[in-house]
Design an enzyme around this catalytic site. Structure first.
Site, short mmCIF file in Angstrom:
data_model
loop_
_atom_site.label_atom_id
_atom_site.label_comp_id
_atom_site.label_asym_id
_atom_site.label_seq_id
_atom_site.Cartn_x
_atom_site.Cartn_y
_atom_site.Cartn_z
N ASP A 25 0.86 -1.17 0.00
CA ASP A 25 0.00 0.00 0.00
C ASP A 25 0.92 1.24 0.00
OD1 ASP A 25 -2.15 1.68 0.02
OD2 ASP A 25 -3.16 0.77 1.72
C1 BGC Z 1 -5.04 3.26 0.36
C2 BGC Z 1 -5.27 2.24 -0.73
C3 BGC Z 1 -5.17 2.87 -2.09
C4 BGC Z 1 -3.83 3.57 -2.22
C5 BGC Z 1 -3.58 4.18 -3.58
C6 BGC Z 1 -3.82 4.12 0.09
O1 BGC Z 1 -3.78 5.19 0.96
O2 BGC Z 1 -4.93 2.61 1.60
O3 BGC Z 1 -6.53 1.64 -0.55
O4 BGC Z 1 -5.36 1.91 -3.08
O5 BGC Z 1 -3.76 4.57 -1.23
O6 BGC Z 1 -4.31 5.31 -3.80
#
Ligand code: BGC
Length: 763
Positions: free
Chosen positions: A287
């Site tokens: 993530d």
């Molecule tokens: C979130 C994810 C997301 C990623 C990309 C993160 O802050 O937890 O769910 O896919 O950002 O935008």
């Protein structure tokens, strides 16, 4: 007949055999292609494929000169994400395939969570439809639109089980139940990926957040999770596994720790469970800055955490560039192996191969598709009817709903005329200007037949700073700066001129979602005051409730005649709300999460254990039993609950057999009758309790459901086939098996109101 069956069986076997053969040939082709490419790659270029930097939204025409472009030319970028439009994506892809040494195309990701420009209800809402075709189709449409606009990889489905409504990201998942969550996980993957990733209108799914992210302590986002392996395997893992079984091409690791090791560096989780036990063949991405955050988790410096992530099984590093910056050094020092770098690089290249990017890097860059396949009238129509299926009618005393298509309606509330908030959280590609507010929806659906008056009534919250936090990402709340009593008085004047009041209240879109945990999960006080004042007018009040989480609605349930929970219904929410309020669509949504009486009951969920001191049936308190002094154990609304404009009656349960052996099949059925005046849909739910086990078992578990349509007065028999497969669970040794004994079979309209039968099943 027998002959036909055997001919069919042979045909089926031949087809699956030829499919298997074709798959093997494809895999062999892919392997030799990737082998040949990797032979040409330097170590630096291999590490570059593992890098997914944050690009921001690149401006068309500038891609060539940006910092990102420099890295792309040097082969230090594997993909980019959240860039919107074919023009921009084509620009950057051009840099990769024309100016980098090996011309390896980039993969383009995006958070396409519940639709693209045509926005569907937030996932928690969508899950309340209990309609897998509908859900699959919403993902299909999202894939068509996203791929038409240059995207080939989505960070969805989010399948984290959540039992704590304080956690804001409960909005992005499918609720509290592993069985329902698994069905939805499968449907979403199928919708995104279709049968063939090589076509240009499918996109690769990324299951997230692996794992247990929804079990954050105290419901505070990014917080620690800690639970038994039995609970993980039985209650939290199944939806991730279902998505993997459905062929999801990628998985995203979660921010939280598990057993004391952050998921991003948890080898047991990423390699032993995901790859070895479940057979996952795709690639694993972190993530957002998940690797760097392990420094704050306290397990080492950037080099250490990057090496640990890679060696645990991570293939791609989102945003933080820890892997890019430290892996060569780690290799020299023996902290990572070349074999692991190669394996990660191979998986990224394989994903690009599967998407067909090596055949045509511009496969998803068709301007004509972008013009004709995004936010189409057809997609919007489907989003509108889908939204209506996600709404849950929580209360409808004296049939206040549906509203008459005559007279005067006062539409009051800070969310009544606010199109920006309708799409809900995580609607990255949405064009808020094109969304429809409740006011517009009502006016367009009933035209001149009904006089619709409108006033704001209150701001979202008294505290302007809270409101700012709750109005992020362009979802303005257009705060009214007049004194609160003036805003209220204006609304009361309007209300007094009406026959019925529709109060559009609740949370704003960004009061749930990422980093939006709440310790108080009531409707903000100023809106509660407004609601109380509206009720005092003596006019019938319908609460149209916006929320991204289960709220504490004890007072509302006791005092407001009608409550329609509309979650955040997407770009067409305004129309869908009007469709349901006026009875053009009969609501049929059922909750996928429990609504507590107060926040002190949290975590509260239907499939809890019995304990050694369960409360006696019919009582709400008993000394030395498992309960509270000040509140009963019951929720306000149980899992599976939802009303309709019609009513359904259930017969007693009929069982085909009560003493079963081995692999026999049990048929359990009920007859359901539509006893009201409207045609309607009902989600008939099957629960099973394993009465005695080698380990303690939940008081009931959802094992099946069917959504049936019944005309007014119509009766249908609804049957479920149950086999020992449905009785399996992970035991103390984490072996997935069933145990002989007594079982309670329950069928009903929600997890509380069921008809029960008993069987004994021997091995
Ligand atoms: C979130 C994810 C997301 C990623 C990309 C993160 O802050 O937890 O769910 O896919 O950002 O935008």
């Amino acid at each position: 007949m027998k002959r036909i069956v055997s001919v069919l069986m042979v045909a089926l076997l031949l087809t699956s055999f030829s499919q298997l053969k074709a798959q093997q040939t494809n895999d062999a082709k892919m392997k030799s292609f990737v082998d040949a490419l990797m032979k040409k790659m330097t170590l630096e270029e291999k590490i570059g494929q593992l890098n997914l930097p944050g690009s921001g939204d690149i401006v068309t025409g500038q891609a060539q000169s940006s910092d990102i472009a420099k890295k792309i030319k040097e082969g230090k970028v594997g993909g980019l994400f959240n860039i919107k439009s074919v023009a921009k994506i084509r620009d950057v892809q051009k840099v990769a395939v024309e100016q980098s040494r090996l011309k390896i195309p980039l993969i383009f990701g995006m958070d396409v969570i519940h639709g693209y420009e045509t926005v569907f209800p937030i996932p928690l809402g969508l899950s309340c439809s209990w309609d897998m075709k509908l859900i699959e189709n919403s993902a299909r449409i999202a894939a068509v639109e996203a791929s038409a606009d240059g995207i080939n990889w989505t960070f969805s489905p989010m399948v984290d089980i959540a039992r704590d409504p304080r956690w804001g990201r409960i909005a992005e998942g499918n609720g509290e139940d592993a069985f329902l969550g698994s069905q939805i996980a499968k449907a979403m993957v199928k919708g995104y990926q279709g049968n063939d990733l090589k076509t240009n209108n499918t996109i690769m799914a990324c299951v997230k957040h692996y794992a247990l992210y929804g079990a954050a302590e105290a419901g505070r986002d990014y917080n620690t999770t800690d639970m038994s392996h039995q609970r993980m395997y039985n209650d939290y893992f199944p939806p991730y596994k279902a998505a993997v079984d459905a062929g999801a091409g990628s998985v995203m690791a979660s921010f939280n720790e598990i057993d004391g090791v952050p998921a991003t560096a948890n080898k047991w989780l990423l390699t032993d469970v995901l790859r070895k036990q479940w057979g996952f063949k795709g690639f694993l991405v972190t993530d957002y800055t998940g690797i760097n955050e392990m420094i704050d988790h306290g397990i080492g410096d950037l080099q250490t955490v990057s090496a640990r992530a890679l060696m645990a099984g991570i293939d791609m590093d989102m945003v933080g560039e820890g892997i890019l910056l430290t892996t060569q050094k780690s290799l020299k020092e023996g902290k990572v192996t070349l074999a692991q770098i190669d394996a990660a690089c191979r998986r990224i290249l394989e994903a690009k191969y599967k998407l067909g990017l090596f055949d045509d890097p511009y496969k998803y860059c068709d301007e004509n598709r972008a013009k004709t396949e995004v936010f189409t009238a057809e997609h919007r129509q489907i989003a509108r009817s889908t939204a209506a299926q996600s709404f849950v009618l929580l209360k409808n005393q004296n049939n206040v709903l549906p509203l008459k298509k005559s007279g005067t309606i006062a539409l009051i509330g800070p969310l009544a005329d606010n199109k920006e908030n309708m799409p809900g959280t995580w609607s990255v590609a949405a064009n808020f200007d094109k969304a429809t507010s409740v006011l517009t929806g009502l006016r367009e659906v009933v035209g001149d037949k009904v006089k619709i008056l409108h006033a704001r009534g209150s701001n979202l919250d008294e505290d302007s700073l809270f409101e700012e936090r709750a109005g992020m990402f362009g979802k303005s709340l257009r705060r009214d700066s007049r004194p609160a009593h003036m805003i209220l008085q204006e609304a009361l004047d309007v209300a007094n001129q009406s026959d019925v009041i529709v109060a559009a209240l609740g949370e704003s879109a960004e009061m749930s979602g990422e980093s939006s945990s709440r310790s108080n999960i009531e409707i903000p006080k100023i809106q509660q005051d407004l609601l109380k004042a509206l009720l005092k007018t003596g006019k019938p009040v319908v609460l149209v409730l916006f929320t991204g989480r289960p709220l504490v609605l004890k007072w509302e349930n006791d005092n407001v005649p009608a409550i329609l929970n509309v979650w955040f219904g997407g770009s067409e929410a305004g129309y869908a709300i009007a469709d349901v309020l006026f009875g053009n669509v009969n609501p049929s949504g059922k909750l996928s999460t429990t609504f507590p009486q107060n926040v002190g009951q949290v975590p509260i969920f239907y499939n809890h254990k019995n304990t050694g001191r369960p409360l006696e049936e019919g009582k709400w308190f008993s000394k030395f039993r498992s309960n509270y002094l000040d509140v009963s154990n019951d929720p306000v609304y149980p899992f599976g609950y939802g009303l309709s404009y019609t009513s359904f009656s259930y017969s007693d349960i009929k069982l085909s057999n009560t003493a079963l052996k081995g692999k026999q099949t049990l048929t359990a059925s009920v007859t359901v009758t539509n006893t009201g005046k409207y045609d309607g849909k009902e989600v008939v739910q099957l629960y099973i309790r394993d009465v005695v086990g080698s380990v303690t078992r939940p008081v009931k578990e959802l094992k099946g459901f069917q959504k049936v349509e019944l005309k007014a007065g119509e009766t249908k028999t609804v049957s479920f086939s149950i086999t020992p497969e449905d009785l399996k669970f992970y035991n103390y040794d984490l072996k997935y098996d069933w145990e002989a004994g007594d079982f309670e079979i329950m069928i009903g309209s929600n997890s509380r109101d069921v008809k029960t039968g008993k069987v004994n099943w021997t091995k």
